[in-house]
Design a protein around this motif. Structure first.
Motif, PDB file in Angstrom:
ATOM      1  N   SER A   1      38.853  46.028  45.657  1.00 25.72           N
ATOM      2  CA  SER A   1      39.306  44.773  46.263  1.00 25.72           C
ATOM      3  C   SER A   1      40.796  44.631  45.992  1.00 25.72           C
ATOM      4  O   SER A   1      41.217  44.168  44.928  1.00 25.72           O
ATOM      5  CB  SER A   1      38.530  43.580  45.685  1.00 25.72           C
ATOM      6  OG  SER A   1      38.971  42.369  46.269  1.00 25.72           O
TER       7      SER A   1
ATOM      8  N   ARG B   1      33.341  49.138  48.968  1.00 28.58           N
ATOM      9  CA  ARG B   1      32.408  49.545  47.932  1.00 28.58           C
ATOM     10  C   ARG B   1      32.103  51.024  48.154  1.00 28.58           C
ATOM     11  O   ARG B   1      31.724  51.420  49.253  1.00 28.58           O
ATOM     12  CB  ARG B   1      31.102  48.735  47.992  1.00 28.58           C
ATOM     13  CG  ARG B   1      31.274  47.261  47.724  1.00 28.58           C
ATOM     14  CD  ARG B   1      29.984  46.507  48.042  1.00 28.58           C
ATOM     15  NE  ARG B   1      28.890  46.924  47.185  1.00 28.58           N
ATOM     16  CZ  ARG B   1      28.530  46.289  46.076  1.00 28.58           C
ATOM     17  NH1 ARG B   1      29.173  45.200  45.696  1.00 28.58           N
ATOM     18  NH2 ARG B   1      27.517  46.722  45.351  1.00 28.58           N
TER      19      ARG B   1
ATOM     20  N   LEU C   1      33.962  48.968  42.980  1.00 29.65           N
ATOM     21  CA  LEU C   1      34.297  47.845  43.852  1.00 29.65           C
ATOM     22  C   LEU C   1      35.807  47.811  44.036  1.00 29.65           C
ATOM     23  O   LEU C   1      36.551  47.551  43.091  1.00 29.65           O
ATOM     24  CB  LEU C   1      33.802  46.529  43.235  1.00 29.65           C
ATOM     25  CG  LEU C   1      32.325  46.494  42.826  1.00 29.65           C
ATOM     26  CD1 LEU C   1      31.987  45.136  42.205  1.00 29.65           C
ATOM     27  CD2 LEU C   1      31.418  46.778  44.014  1.00 29.65           C
TER      28      LEU C   1
ATOM     29  N   THR D   1      39.060  45.806  51.048  1.00 29.40           N
ATOM     30  CA  THR D   1      37.834  45.449  50.339  1.00 29.40           C
ATOM     31  C   THR D   1      36.770  46.484  50.683  1.00 29.40           C
ATOM     32  O   THR D   1      36.346  46.583  51.836  1.00 29.40           O
ATOM     33  CB  THR D   1      37.351  44.045  50.717  1.00 29.40           C
ATOM     34  OG1 THR D   1      38.404  43.100  50.449  1.00 29.40           O
ATOM     35  CG2 THR D   1      36.121  43.648  49.916  1.00 29.40           C
TER      36      THR D   1
ATOM     37  N   ARG E   1      34.947  47.552  38.604  1.00 32.25           N
ATOM     38  CA  ARG E   1      36.051  47.133  39.462  1.00 32.25           C
ATOM     39  C   ARG E   1      37.149  48.190  39.450  1.00 32.25           C
ATOM     40  O   ARG E   1      37.360  48.885  38.460  1.00 32.25           O
ATOM     41  CB  ARG E   1      36.598  45.797  38.987  1.00 32.25           C
ATOM     42  CG  ARG E   1      35.652  44.641  39.193  1.00 32.25           C
ATOM     43  CD  ARG E   1      36.038  43.438  38.349  1.00 32.25           C
ATOM     44  NE  ARG E   1      37.478  43.190  38.356  1.00 32.25           N
ATOM     45  CZ  ARG E   1      38.070  42.300  37.548  1.00 32.25           C
ATOM     46  NH1 ARG E   1      37.344  41.595  36.698  1.00 32.25           N
ATOM     47  NH2 ARG E   1      39.367  42.134  37.606  1.00 32.25           N
ATOM     48  N   HIS E   2      37.860  48.274  40.584  1.00 34.67           N
ATOM     49  CA  HIS E   2      38.875  49.313  40.705  1.00 34.67           C
ATOM     50  C   HIS E   2      40.030  49.103  39.740  1.00 34.67           C
ATOM     51  O   HIS E   2      40.690  50.079  39.343  1.00 34.67           O
ATOM     52  CB  HIS E   2      39.404  49.364  42.147  1.00 34.67           C
ATOM     53  CG  HIS E   2      40.445  48.321  42.433  1.00 34.67           C
ATOM     54  ND1 HIS E   2      40.140  47.010  42.746  1.00 34.67           N
ATOM     55  CD2 HIS E   2      41.810  48.394  42.431  1.00 34.67           C
ATOM     56  CE1 HIS E   2      41.257  46.335  42.937  1.00 34.67           C
ATOM     57  NE2 HIS E   2      42.273  47.133  42.758  1.00 34.67           N
TER      58      HIS E   2
END
Length: 245
Positions: A90, A160, A88, A158, A209-210
């Motif tokens: 963001s 995925r 993900l 943003t 998460r990134h």
């Protein structure tokens, strides 16, 4: 001159290669690349990271728990080479910087020799008669500078993207890499991501998460007609580099 001609020749050859690709895509737009094994790419290199000292496993009799295990029950989260997980991305980056500086300096120097053991009367024998011993050297200087700068930047990304585990490090951390291409009409968007994660940072829905990625490399670029007209020509880029003014 020889070096300049070599640079111009290299720029022309590079532009020619790109022009050939663009000519082949007339009427079709940029083509998607084939799915490949990332470890077979000439640019792929295995990751080497500092590892902790190995520990011998301790077996406990009549126990279902294994010392050093991170979970009691096995789940379906990515853990081995070839497993897939979702990253993900963001990113919201906002920076504002303002700087102002003012500098000024005023100098004045004067040097004379009114008396020095009577030798001051001999100065005119060496120097012109218009030179006075009481005021041999006189100088002054004034300088000033004023500068102001301001930077304001806002970036929001943003996304995925699914990535594949390409390597398991000796300490259990996972090296992953993923690439995604999306083509809309004659414009191609290419997203690439690589990094190192800890297995415990993978969430229960097999996402991460990134900002949990170490040595993260995230690239989001475009290819096509719109991206082509948004960048200067190769000749202009070459002149911007080599011209000193």
């Amino acid at each position: 001159m020889t070096r300049l001609l070599a640079l111009l020749l290299a720029g022309t050859m590079l532009a020619g290669c790109n022009a050939g690709t663009r000519l082949a895509e007339i009427g079709r737009g940029p083509q998607l690349t084939e799915i490949e094994n990332p470890t077979q790419s000439p640019n792929w290199r295995p990751v080497s990271m500092p590892m902790p000292a190995p520990r011998e496993p301790i077996a406990n009799a009549n126990s279902l728990w294994r010392p050093g295990s991170r979970a009691f029950f096995r789940d379906q989260r990515a853990a081995q080479v070839g497993d897939i997980l979702t990253v993900l991305v963001s990113i919201r980056d906002e920076a504002q910087l303002a700087n102002s500086s003012t500098r000024s300096r005023d100098n004045s120097e004067s040097l004379g020799l009114p008396a020095m053991l009577g030798l001051e009367s001999s100065i005119n024998r060496i120097l012109p008669n218009s030179v006075s011993a009481s005021n041999l050297v006189s100088g002054n200087s004034t300088s000033g500078s004023t500068g102001a700068g301001q930077i304001q930047r806002t970036e929001t990304v943003t996304l995925r993207v699914a990535a594949t585990v390409t390597q398991v490090l000796p300490n259990g951390n996972l090296v992953l890499g993923g690439r995604q291409e999306v083509r809309v009409n004659n414009e191609l968007r290419d997203l690439g991501i690589t990094g190192v994660i800890r297995p415990q940072d993978i969430q229960s829905d097999n996402t991460v998460r990134h900002d949990r990625l170490a040595e993260a490399r995230i690239a989001y670029i475009g290819r096509g007609m719109i991206s082509d007209v948004q960048q200067p020509r190769y000749g202009q880029q070459l002149l911007d580099i080599i011209l000193p003014f």
